[in-house]
Design a protein around this motif. Structure first.
Motif, mmCIF file in Angstrom:
data_model
loop_
_atom_site.group_PDB
_atom_site.id
_atom_site.type_symbol
_atom_site.label_atom_id
_atom_site.label_comp_id
_atom_site.label_asym_id
_atom_site.label_seq_id
_atom_site.Cartn_x
_atom_site.Cartn_y
_atom_site.Cartn_z
ATOM 1 N N TYR A 11 -37.115 -32.405 29.696
ATOM 2 C CA TYR A 11 -36.723 -33.154 28.495
ATOM 3 C C TYR A 11 -36.573 -32.202 27.315
ATOM 4 O O TYR A 11 -37.411 -31.330 27.093
ATOM 5 N N VAL A 25 -41.916 -38.941 29.233
ATOM 6 C CA VAL A 25 -41.140 -38.068 28.343
ATOM 7 C C VAL A 25 -42.058 -37.172 27.507
ATOM 8 O O VAL A 25 -41.960 -35.941 27.555
ATOM 9 N N VAL A 84 -34.579 -35.291 22.814
ATOM 10 C CA VAL A 84 -34.961 -36.483 23.577
ATOM 11 C C VAL A 84 -36.388 -36.898 23.230
ATOM 12 O O VAL A 84 -36.683 -38.086 23.028
#
Length: 288
Positions: free
Chosen positions: A165, A222, A169
């Protein structure tokens, strides 16, 4: 009686008997002389301490139980679902316990959003954020004291960008996730909604806790899910590893941006702040 001006379905203005509470003063030095102010600070400190203690222990416990190299089972522990429940459930419990004392912020981003909406004074907001950060550091410190070996081995519950990631993001995930949380806080605690929908009882801590739960489900893969600068800061301070600090700015900038957007959206779009201001301007005979 003052009327609350709203935009009706057909584009015309209608009114309801309702008084918005006055905005909090930006500077209110009188607060510093009141015991209720310091009681609220203590409540924020203890609530954030307990929040970090339970949730970081859950994260470390899950990593320990699912670590195959350490003798665990890949399917062991509570899983991501359990971790999300830990965060959401603790927010539900702690907001329920402290809402009548401090407002149950337990999050600098929530405090910042309420400051922008003039729900709290600048003095209260600053002291709340300090108390929350100190509580977070203390909570994670207790985790390290009780589980030092596991704490160091499994990253101390610190937030960070996961592999694959980008910074953009991660920042976006924190912005959107915090927007969901702060938007829910505004909606669940809106006094106008309580007056209008009094026949529909709303236990404010419940939707707030569910918002935290749902955001964690979406963003744990994430960033590990921050949406609370105190939570990220406390873990980073106690773990104090380069990786924990590398992208730490994301967990302050993202939540503060998300909180600001939520405050603007609720106050000026949903609550029609701009329309009410414009309506008052038009109705004032002194205006040319």
């Amino acid at each position: 009686m003052a009327k609350d001006i709203e935009v009706a379905e057909h584009g015309s203005f209608s009114s309801k008997d309702y008084h918005d509470p006055p905005p909090a003063p930006l500077f209110d030095a009188k607060e510093l002389t009141q015991w209720s102010f310091y009681r609220a600070l203590i409540a924020e400190f203890i609530a954030t301490l307990l929040f970090l203690y339970i949730t970081v222990l859950t994260v470390i416990g899950y990593k320990s139980q699912s670590d195959v190299k350490g003798g665990g089972d890949v399917c062991g522990g509570v899983g991501i679902l359990g971790v999300a429940w830990s965060f959401g459930g603790m927010i539900f419990v702690l907001v329920y316990c402290t809402a009548g004392i401090s407002g149950g912020h337990i999050n600098p981003a929530v405090t910042f959003g309420l400051l922008l909406a003039r729900k709290v004074s600048l003095i209260r907001a600053i002291f709340y954020i300090v108390a929350q950060c100190l509580g977070a550091i203390s909570g994670v410190g207790l985790v390290k004291a009780f589980q030092k070996a596991h704490f160091n081995r499994y990253g101390g519950g610190a937030n960070g960008l996961n592999d694959g990631y980008s910074t953009g993001v991660g920042l976006g995930a924190e912005i959107v996730g915090t927007f969901v949380l702060v938007y829910t806080v505004f909606s669940a605690t809106d006094p106008k909604r309580n007056a209008r929908d009094s026949h529909v009882p709303v236990l404010a801590p419940l939707p707030i806790g569910f918002a935290v739960f749902m955001v964690h489900l979406a963003t744990i893969p994430v960033t590990g899910t921050g949406i609370n600068p105190a939570r990220s800061f406390g873990a980073a301070v106690i773990y104090n590893n380069d990786k924990a600090w590398h992208d730490h700015w994301i967990f302050w900038v993202g939540p503060f941006i998300g909180a600001a957007i939520a405050a603007f959206y609720h106050q000026f779009i949903l609550r029609a702040g701009a329309a009410k201001a414009f309506g008052s301007f038009r109705s004032n005979p002194n205006n040319v």
